[in-house]
Scaffold this active site. Structure first.
Site, PDB file in Angstrom:
ATOM      1  N   HIS A   1     -12.853  16.605  14.346  1.00 53.79           N
ATOM      2  CA  HIS A   1     -11.637  15.804  14.173  1.00 53.79           C
ATOM      3  C   HIS A   1     -10.347  16.609  14.210  1.00 53.79           C
ATOM      4  CE1 HIS A   1     -13.892  12.246  12.035  1.00 53.79           C
ATOM      5  NE2 HIS A   1     -14.366  12.531  13.238  1.00 53.79           N
TER       6      HIS A   1
ATOM      7  N   CYS B   1     -11.121  33.744   0.605  1.00 48.75           N
ATOM      8  CA  CYS B   1     -10.594  34.365  -0.612  1.00 48.75           C
ATOM      9  C   CYS B   1     -11.379  33.717  -1.734  1.00 48.75           C
ATOM     10  CB  CYS B   1      -9.075  34.174  -0.729  1.00 48.75           C
ATOM     11  SG  CYS B   1      -8.521  32.467  -0.871  1.00 48.75           S
TER      12      CYS B   1
HETATM   13  C1  RB5 Z   1      -7.827  36.352  -6.345  1.00 42.63           C
HETATM   14  O1  RB5 Z   1      -8.093  36.492  -7.694  1.00 42.63           O
HETATM   15  C2  RB5 Z   1      -7.611  34.896  -5.993  1.00 42.63           C
HETATM   16  O2  RB5 Z   1      -6.414  34.432  -6.489  1.00 42.63           O
HETATM   17  C3  RB5 Z   1      -7.659  34.696  -4.501  1.00 42.63           C
HETATM   18  O3  RB5 Z   1      -8.868  35.162  -4.019  1.00 42.63           O
HETATM   19  C4  RB5 Z   1      -7.547  33.276  -3.995  1.00 42.63           C
HETATM   20  O4  RB5 Z   1      -8.434  32.425  -4.664  1.00 42.63           O
HETATM   21  C5  RB5 Z   1      -6.204  32.729  -3.874  1.00 42.63           C
HETATM   22  O5  RB5 Z   1      -5.987  31.613  -3.372  1.00 42.63           O
END
Ligand code: RB5
Length: 149
Positions: free
Chosen positions: A103, A70
């Site tokens: 680990h 993400c």
């Molecule tokens: C998206 O904007 C962002 O919040 C997501 O990709 C992530 O970083 C959340 O942990």
């Protein structure tokens, strides 16, 4: 070298979409088959919607390893680690990608799609896939992870 006949699942939100597309191309060029759990565009989405299905599949034993992203790598990692059979490690360097295997016996690597150079991410994925768990003193530690108080 890892057996390339395994299927590698990947999942991300919009923050990891571009990196996921890059890694899928690299993995396919290397001879791996991938399973893409989405997301499939830059449109804003909620990362748990894409990470839960991949993490459940790892927990169910469908795949030995997974790759998630993400923006920060945190939301994806936190979501995946809700599953008892998942050990997802957040990594932003090749050394960390090696350590989560050596680990922690991690079965998922979580990468910050907005904070890591794509070529570094590819190196991290290769090290993650090709490093074996060290066992020994780390075996007990890993077994204790799920023993909550
Ligand atoms: C998206 O904007 C962002 O919040 C997501 O990709 C992530 O970083 C959340 O942990």
């Amino acid at each position: 070298m890892i057996d390339k006949s395994i299927i590698l699942p990947l999942a991300s939100d919009h923050g990891g979409f571009a990196m996921k597309a890059f890694l899928i191309k690299k993995l396919q060029e290397e001879g791996f088959t991938v399973k893409d759990y989405g997301t499939f565009s830059e449109e804003s989405v909620d990362y748990p919607d894409f990470i839960h299905p991949l993490a459940k599949a790892i927990d169910d034993g469908v795949f030995p390893f997974g790759i998630i992203m993400c923006g920060s790598g945190n939301g994806a990692q936190i979501t995946a680690n809700k599953y008892a059979g998942v050990r997802a490690g957040l990594c932003w360097s090749v050394e960390q990608a090696e350590l989560i295997r050596l680990h922690n016996n991690a079965n998922i690597i979580s990468i910050p799609g907005r904070f890591v150079d794509f070529e570094i991410a590819w190196k991290m994925v290769k090290v993650f896939l090709n490093t074996k768990f060290e066992g020994g003193r780390h075996q007990n530690r890993v077994e204790k992870i799920s023993k909550t108080l």
